[in-house]
Scaffold this motif. Structure first.
Motif, short mmCIF file in Angstrom:
data_model
loop_
_atom_site.label_atom_id
_atom_site.label_comp_id
_atom_site.label_asym_id
_atom_site.label_seq_id
_atom_site.Cartn_x
_atom_site.Cartn_y
_atom_site.Cartn_z
N ASN A 1 54.06 32.74 30.72
CA ASN A 1 53.13 32.65 29.43
C ASN A 1 53.12 31.34 28.97
O ASN A 1 51.53 29.71 28.69
N GLY B 1 42.92 38.95 36.65
CA GLY B 1 42.70 38.49 35.83
C GLY B 1 42.07 36.58 36.02
O GLY B 1 41.61 36.33 37.14
N LEU C 1 47.85 43.11 41.72
CA LEU C 1 47.02 42.33 40.68
C LEU C 1 46.36 41.52 42.16
O LEU C 1 48.00 41.37 43.15
N ASP D 1 46.15 37.47 42.79
CA ASP D 1 46.58 36.67 42.91
C ASP D 1 45.61 35.02 43.17
O ASP D 1 46.35 34.18 43.25
N PRO E 1 46.01 37.93 28.72
CA PRO E 1 47.15 38.53 29.66
C PRO E 1 47.46 40.31 29.30
O PRO E 1 48.29 41.40 30.46
N SER F 1 51.54 34.70 33.47
CA SER F 1 51.50 35.73 32.85
C SER F 1 51.31 36.87 33.30
O SER F 1 51.81 37.66 33.56
N ASN F 2 50.16 36.58 34.36
CA ASN F 2 49.50 38.21 35.12
C ASN F 2 50.55 38.47 36.09
O ASN F 2 51.14 39.31 36.66
N THR G 1 46.36 43.49 31.76
CA THR G 1 47.37 43.82 32.94
C THR G 1 48.08 44.98 32.68
O THR G 1 48.37 46.21 33.18
N SER H 1 52.96 41.81 36.13
CA SER H 1 52.92 43.11 37.39
C SER H 1 53.54 43.51 37.61
O SER H 1 53.67 44.42 38.06
N LEU I 1 44.18 44.48 39.48
CA LEU I 1 44.10 43.67 38.64
C LEU I 1 43.69 42.26 39.27
O LEU I 1 43.91 42.08 39.95
#
Length: 415
Positions: free
Chosen positions: A48, A146, A177, A179, A125, A153-154, A128, A158, A144
């Motif tokens: 993060n 984001g 997720l 990416d 985040p 962070s995600n 998530t 995840s 997901l």
């Protein structure tokens, strides 16, 4: 480019497997997810920090930086949200109603998962984890996507959740997720209706409108919050001041923060100077109509655009009206159907406001900041639905289900 068709097929396979799980198995997995978040706090915070430092370098506003930030306390809160989800009743298999027809058929209407849910969201985040936990509780797989601001962070969040699922022997593709944060991949996700059953966007009003306009997947519209607090002529002004400051200042970047204050003319001269000083003390810029500026000359003149704007920042606009009817008319014209509040000691005014305001959540004598799944007792939330179909207001596990009819016969044929 990310192979979305492959992800979609994996999600469908995982959703089928989730549909066979019992409550005990799902709850064990959720508790393992929660524990894994806490155990991996150091790694999540480090990921993060990369996102946060880059956003800060790019000149991101303070309020939006707050949305992005993950701290050990916030990670612990997310874990506790998952634990609260465990305590919720399992909606799957719940019988909404049952009856026998004149032809002797026994019919029950039961709750079943939606299937595969797509979440597309901006720099928050925590979504998530909230989305993954609630979708899982309701037997749904989730894909997901984001925003680029929170990608590190995600990924960390995840992967932590996927490893937790793997640890308890459950298909980790229940949580996936994307990416690739390119616009092209986002657009392709919004068109993936052969795999995704419903798409839920979370973010600014502009972002949600973009998704609504472009998506081919059915949508549950969430999030945009141009929230008002109306201070009635019969308000307790001490109470009003505390509520407004809380609703604006506690977390100004979230969708349930107050963006507008409507004042009845009878209390405006007494209350507005005190309110202005309190907002200024909290670094809030105050904009207002002509009547407001006549009372407090330092108020910034509001434009027509202000009345419909969700600021997500340390800004608030004030309007003075002659009656509760005028307040209701103004709010219904400019609000986003999210959360609205009246401050009054008059029961009749309270009932009128709560009945006539068109919004998902309407309050009397309380901050709009309570519009939240956790505050409502749902554990985490997947979003605040501002539409009327198929869910409205804070969305917990129950809102992530649909129904099917189970019909038991004994040889009946229709004549």
């Amino acid at each position: 480019m990310t192979n979305l068709e492959e992800m979609g097929q994996k999600a469908q396979d995982a959703a089928f497997e989730l549909g066979q799980l019992g409550s005990k198995e799902k709850n064990t997995a959720l508790l393992t997810m929660a524990d894994s978040l806490v155990l991996n706090t150091k790694e999540i915070v480090a990921a993060n920090k990369e996102d946060y430092d880059k956003a800060k370098e790019n000149g991101t506003k303070k309020a939006m930086l707050d949305r992005l930030l993950l701290t050990p306390d916030r990670i612990n809160d997310m874990a506790n949200g998952l634990r609260q989800v465990v305590e919720l009743p399992d909606p799957i298999g719940k019988v909404d109603r049952g009856w026998q027809t004149t032809s002797g058929l026994d019919i029950t209407q039961e709750r079943v998962p939606l299937g595969v849910i797509g979440m597309i969201y901006e720099a928050r985040p925590n979504v998530t984890v909230d989305a993954a936990g609630l979708c899982f509780k309701a037997g749904n797989a989730v894909i997901l996507r984001g925003g680029k601001e929170a990608i590190n962070s995600n990924i960390a969040l995840s992967e932590t959740l996927r490893h937790a699922l793997q640890k308890v022997g459950i298909n980790q593709d229940a949580v996936q997720l994307i990416d690739d944060v390119s616009h092209e991949t986002a657009q392709k996700m919004m068109e993936l209706n052969q795999y995704i059953d419903v798409l839920i966007p979370r973010g600014s009003g502009k972002f949600i409108k973009m998704v609504v306009d472009k998506a081919k997947v059915p949508i549950i519209e969430t999030g945009a919050g141009n929230c008002h607090i109306y201070v009635d002529k019969d308000a307790d002004l001490d109470k009003a001041l505390k509520i407004i400051i809380n609703a604006k200042v506690q977390r100004p970047s979230v969708c349930n923060a107050a963006e507008k204050v409507i004042l009845h003319r009878d209390i405006a001269n007494q209350f507005l100077p005190e309110l202005y000083d309190a907002l200024q003390a909290n670094s809030v810029e105050v904009r207002g109509d002509t009547l407001s500026k006549a009372i407090v000359p330092d108020i910034v003149p509001a434009t027509e655009e202000d009345w419909g704007t969700e600021y997500d920042d340390y800004i608030i606009a004030v309007k003075i009206v002659d009656s509760i009817d005028d307040a209701i008319k103004h709010i219904n014209k400019y609000n986003t159907k999210h959360s609205e509040s009246i401050i009054t000691e008059n029961y009749s005014s309270s009932r009128q406001f709560m009945k006539q305001i068109d919004a998902a959540v309407v309050y009397t004598n309380a901050s709009t900041r309570f519009t939240d799944g956790q505050q409502f007792g749902f554990g985490a939330e997947i979003g605040i639905s501002t539409q009327k179909l198929h869910a409205r207001g804070p969305m917990g596990a129950n809102e992530l289900t649909t129904t099917k009819y189970l019909v038991q016969g004994d040889g009946q044929i229709r004549k």
